[in-house]
Design an enzyme around this catalytic site. Structure first.
Site, mmCIF file in Angstrom:
data_model
loop_
_atom_site.group_PDB
_atom_site.id
_atom_site.type_symbol
_atom_site.label_atom_id
_atom_site.label_comp_id
_atom_site.label_asym_id
_atom_site.label_seq_id
_atom_site.Cartn_x
_atom_site.Cartn_y
_atom_site.Cartn_z
ATOM 1 N N LYS B 73 0.798 -1.517 0.106
ATOM 2 C CA LYS B 73 0.092 0.220 0.031
ATOM 3 C C LYS B 73 0.658 1.512 0.204
ATOM 4 O O LYS B 73 2.021 1.346 0.258
ATOM 5 C CB LYS B 73 -0.939 -0.021 1.318
ATOM 6 C CG LYS B 73 -2.208 0.816 1.112
ATOM 7 C CD LYS B 73 -2.717 0.261 2.621
ATOM 8 C CE LYS B 73 -4.073 1.756 3.511
ATOM 9 N NZ LYS B 73 -4.817 1.303 4.222
ATOM 10 N N SER B 150 -9.397 1.266 3.607
ATOM 11 C CA SER B 150 -8.740 1.507 2.318
ATOM 12 C C SER B 150 -7.349 1.288 1.787
ATOM 13 O O SER B 150 -7.247 1.879 0.907
ATOM 14 C CB SER B 150 -8.310 3.013 3.580
ATOM 15 O OG SER B 150 -7.214 2.084 4.692
ATOM 16 N N SER B 174 -9.600 -1.339 7.013
ATOM 17 C CA SER B 174 -9.547 -1.347 6.196
ATOM 18 C C SER B 174 -8.174 -2.281 5.465
ATOM 19 O O SER B 174 -8.185 -1.894 3.907
ATOM 20 C CB SER B 174 -8.426 0.183 6.396
ATOM 21 O OG SER B 174 -9.232 1.236 6.328
#
Lengths: 476, 486
Positions: B73, B150, B174
């Site tokens: 990420k 997320s 997330s």
């Protein structure tokens, strides 16, 4: 005066730990800008604070010297605000749980009486970066960002500029002698904000408070407060009201000058720092920090006086940490403390001043100073010892005995019969001088003493010679 | 069959036997990455990955991650490589250091092939708010459905079968929620188990490094590689790292599993509820003891508000460093306020600003008691209740989400029980810092959905063990959208 001054102080002290408060970056002064920086100091995303153990030990020692209650759980909080010198947009401090609470410090008031000043709190935090402002731009130096600080907040219990000055001096002595900080106001390693208000004598309410900044010496604290108290007093006497404001001290004019009027206090939105879990410190850790604390100023002073130094001489030596550390080594068994201190204060300081050196740069080993003092107390004259001193300073590794040999210094005798024999011989050889003396020419006596010293090749004590000479002249 | 589709252990075996090379695996992963149309990537590191993979010629038999391609990420600090957190305020920012997890994987010689999109600054659960736009769910090629966030880019890339594992971060859910929408495994261990050093903070008291895998065993492999004390993160635990792979192979004897009925009942999707209840039976058949428990309706309903207040309050402070002065785009100004204000006005989306306003409001002196401190007290109550349940049970077991991946633009009723309870309960694991893993359970009209197991602090071995059992029960193992033979 009709009013009583109410004075409280906030003191920020930069610690001289090897690394910064929360990062491994070296903590050093006056280096090239922006060379002592880790990603944490510049608030790079994802970096995290790691508490500096040495800073905690320092804070414990200072808190202990101030007779404070030490919190066994070390916790930190965030103070949030935006400013160009604040890399993270918050400062990590100890708002809710300071490491030390409620202590005191004994100082001397204006009349020289001991007065106890209460201390509210001491806490650890990190410094901001240094800003240099120019006409059209500003520069930032992150070397200072993250330097460990302790803040010491007094209760508003001081009543005069002199008390405030004495308080700061005492705090400085504590932070310097615990080896926490250089404590140099002029360099900003000890910074002081003063709050002062006036109220009628006997009142227990506080008047409107004025904050004074930019105080870079203890003397300035006294002068600034004297001025400010007079200023506020004049306002109140003329029926006016003191404004809540921040002023700075202007050294040239000796006045305080308005910086800004205070509006509502900033809301710093404090909350606990989530990246530092509370640290439980053991009793052993606290005890160890205190037990291994270097000797404090007051204790040293007491010790020096007990060894025969005058309080004034002790204070002169203790005014400089390195000087007192040198003195401690030169003391040896403490037998010749007074003589060692005289040599240090007069001869060593004279040499340092003349050559523009600091005591740290002084070439003579303190053990040699001890030996020199020993020689002086063993019968050599002060002048002879001073000669030896200079010989030892200039010749690396030289000891007093080397100086004695090299300079042909001989111990002077005060032995009366020896002195008398020289005096008699000189008088016998100089009848004219005796006549001159009798005729009222005092100089003749000095000449005769000089002849004795010459004949004795300096081996007799000139004091003893003068005494015997005076007696013998009377008999002639 | 492609080696990239196998479990990490099987890929490793093939690497050791030189049936495949790291370079071939990397090329295949890069090919899939470039063909993907779901907007998973901030950056594909083709050149760097190929260069590094070419140096991997001598297999390391005792290193399961040697030569395995992966994704991270884009809120993990990567030295010298742009890291944006999918926010314009960090465009052009090149970190000077590697996050600890990135450094660990580098040391293991895993091959980073790209950085994935996220909801801006990891704030958000839809995968639609990053500066590169919406990240889509691979299971819906019409691009009508979200993957969730997320960690949207990592989740979507995993659901598309691009790499065997991907790093994410988890502050509310997330990793674990998008794992459910993407039909993959999402892991969030105990707070402090994996160092957060180098993970851009959202709300540190809730933030966790997490990751996605497609095989339950891989989840154990990754945990073993990433866990451990890190001096740079003083909140990281000093507890020993277990041999998670070996430990999780041991089947648990009559594990006690708590099912939170109030959560299950709030779910309106019958297919998901029925599948969940069916999996309960199978767990029982496998020897588990199921305890039906009510967590407490009011407490569950308060999770969302509590989460918003605490996470926004911490976020507003954490992101105060993003002022345009030290890194990121700089805009001229006459005063420092002007410089900061311009950078922040232009750099953040409206959603982020809204969160900062909420956070600041909650921290204001006059509001702290009724908002921030009240939320903290409520968090403590929720944690207490969670730990109470786990005192008598080894796991808490619930559906990971009440629905399959929602359609983009569909508004959920934020005051409904389904939303407040079944869509937000994964934050329990963040409040209490407990290990929590989302496992795929099934498909509804071709769209995946999952379940979540949560265990006691630092009991990841047991948690991984039940997940490996569960994987056998569902038979869903190594799936991704478009996999050969599916």
């Amino acid at each position: 005066m009709n009013f009583e001054a109410v004075i409280g102080l906030e003191i920020h002290v930069e610690m001289k730990t090897k690394s910064k408060m929360f990062s491994s970056s070296p903590n050093g002064f006056s280096r090239e800008p922006n060379t002592q920086v880790t990603p944490f100091d510049m608030a790079y995303p994802g970096t995290m604070p790691v508490v500096n153990k040495a800073a905690v030990i320092n804070a414990i020692r200072v808190a202990n010297a101030l007779h404070m209650t030490i919190d066994r759980l070390i916790r930190f909080d965030r103070k949030n605000y935006f400013y160009s010198d604040l890399p993270k947009g918050f400062q990590i401090t100890q708002q809710f749980h300071p490491i030390g609470r409620e202590g005191y410090l004994d100082i001397l008031d204006r009349d020289g009486k001991v007065k106890r000043i209460g201390i509210e709190r001491i806490h650890m935090e990190e410094d901001t970066c240094k800003q240099l402002h120019f006409a059209s731009y500003s520069l930032l130096d992150y070397n200072r960002a993250g330097v460990p600080l302790i803040e010491i907040v007094s209760h508003p219990e001081m009543r005069s500029g002199t008390e405030a000055m004495h308080y700061v001096e005492a705090i400085r002595n504590i932070v310097v002698y615990t080896l926490t900080s250089d404590g140099k106001m002029e360099e900003g390693s000890l910074r002081c904000d003063v709050n002062v208000s006036l109220r009628p004598f006997g009142s227990d309410k506080f008047g409107t408070k004025v904050e004074i900044k930019n105080l870079n010496s203890t003397k300035n604290i006294e002068s600034a407060l004297d001025y400010e108290i007079a200023r506020q007093s004049a306002i109140l006497l003329s029926g006016g009201q003191v404004q809540q404001e921040t002023r700075r001290y202007d050294e040239a004019s000796g006045k305080t000058v308005l910086m800004r009027v205070k509006t509502d206090a900033v809301d710093y939105k404090y909350f606990p720092e989530p990246n530092i879990t509370p640290i439980r410190i053991s009793e052993e850790f606290v005890r160890d920090a205190i037990d291994t604390c270097p000797e404090l100023y007051d204790s040293k002073k007491e010790r020096y006086v007990s060894l025969g130094l005058s309080p004034v001489d002790a204070a002169i030596i203790l005014d400089n940490l390195a000087m007192s550390q040198y003195f401690d080594k030169a003391l040896g068994d403490g037998k010749y403390a007074k003589t060692v201190s005289n040599l240090l204060i007069v001869e060593v300081n004279g040499y340092l001043n003349k050559n523009g050196l600091t005591i740290e740069q002084f070439p003579l080993q303190p053990e040699i100073l001890y030996l020199l003092a020993k020689e002086q107390e063993g019968g050599f004259t002060h002048k002879q010892v001073v000669d030896m001193f200079h010989y030892c300073v200039e010749n690396e590794g030289a000891k007093p005995e080397d100086a004695i040999n090299a300079l042909h210094i001989a111990k002077q005798s005060s032995d009366d019969s020896l002195v008398l024999s020289f005096v008699t011989a000189v008088l016998d050889a100089n009848p004219q001088s005796i006549a001159d003396f009798k005729a009222g020419k005092d100089r003749a006596q000095g000449f005769l003493v000089g002849q004795v010293m010459k004949m004795a090749k300096g081996k007799v004590n000139p004091g003893a010679v003068a005494k015997v000479m005076a007696e013998e002249l009377k008999k002639r | 069959m492609n080696y990239l589709d196998l479990s990490i252990r099987d890929i490793h075996q093939a690497l050791v036997e030189k049936k495949v090379t790291p370079l071939e695996l990397t090329k295949e992963a890069l090919k899939r990455a470039k063909e993907n149309k779901d907007n998973c990537f901030e950056m594909i590191l083709e050149e760097e990955a190929l260069a590094f993979a070419s140096t991997l010629t001598e297999p390391e038999a005792d290193n399961l991650l040697w030569g395995i391609p992966y994704l991270a990420k884009d809120n993990f600090s990567t030295k010298g490589l742009p890291t944006t957190a999918s926010s314009n305020i960090l465009v052009g920012y090149k970190p000077l250091y590697d996050a600890t997890v990135i450094a660990k994987l580098k040391e293991k010689k895993a091959v980073l092939i790209g950085k994935t999109t996220l909801d801006e600054l990891a704030m958000g659960g839809t995968g639609t708010t990053g500066h590169l736009g919406i990240t889509y769910n691979p299971y819906d090629p019409k691009h009508e459905r979200m993957i969730g966030g997320s960690s949207c880019g990592s989740a979507a890339a995993m659901a598309a079968g691009i790499v065997p594992f991907a790093l994410g971060s988890d502050t509310g859910d997330s990793v674990r929620k998008p794992a459910s929408y993407g039909g993959v495994i999402g892991v969030k261990p105990t707070w402090g188990r994996i160092s957060r050093y180098g993970l851009f903070p959202f709300a540190p008291s809730l933030d966790h490094v997490g990751y996605f895998t497609r095989y339950a065993e891989d989840a154990a492999v990754l945990l073993e590689a990433l866990s451990g004390r890190d001096v740079m993160d003083s909140t990281s635990s000093v507890k020993d790292v277990d041999a998670y792979v070996a430990e999780s192979e041991k089947e648990l004897v009559s594990p006690r599993i708590a099912v939170l009925d109030d959560i299950v009942e709030s779910i309106r999707d019958n297919a998901i509820r029925d599948a969940f209840l069916d999996s309960l039976k199978k767990l029982e058949e496998a020897g588990a003891m199921i305890n039906h428990i009510r967590f407490g309706h009011d407490l569950l309903e308060s999770i969302y508000a509590t989460y918003i207040v605490i996470s926004c309050a911490e976020a507003t402070s954490n992101d105060a460093n993003l002022d345009g002065i030290k890194f990121g785009p700089y805009y001229e100004g006459k005063t420092y306020q002007e410089v900061m204000s311009q950078a922040r006005t232009k750099g953040f989306s409206e959603l982020i600003k809204r969160r900062f306003v909420i956070g600041s409001f909650a921290l204001m002196r006059e509001n702290q008691d009724v908002l921030f401190l009240r939320a903290q007290k409520n968090r403590a109550k929720i944690v207490e209740r969670t730990n109470q349940i786990l005192a008598d049970n080894d796991f808490i077991f619930v559906p990971a989400a009440p629905t399959v991946a929602p359609k983009l633009g569909a508004t959920s009723d934020k005051l409904s029980d389904e939303y407040l309870i079944a869509d937000n309960h994964l934050a329990l694991g963040n409040f209490a810092g407990l290990p929590s893993i989302t496992m795929p359970l099934g498909y509804e009209n071709g769209l995946p959905f999952g379940v979540n197991f949560m265990g006691r602090a630092f009991e990841e071995s047991k948690l991984l063990s039940i997940c490996r059992t569960f994987e056998k029960i569902t038979g869903i193992c190594g799936d991704y959208y478009g996999k050969e033979g599916k």
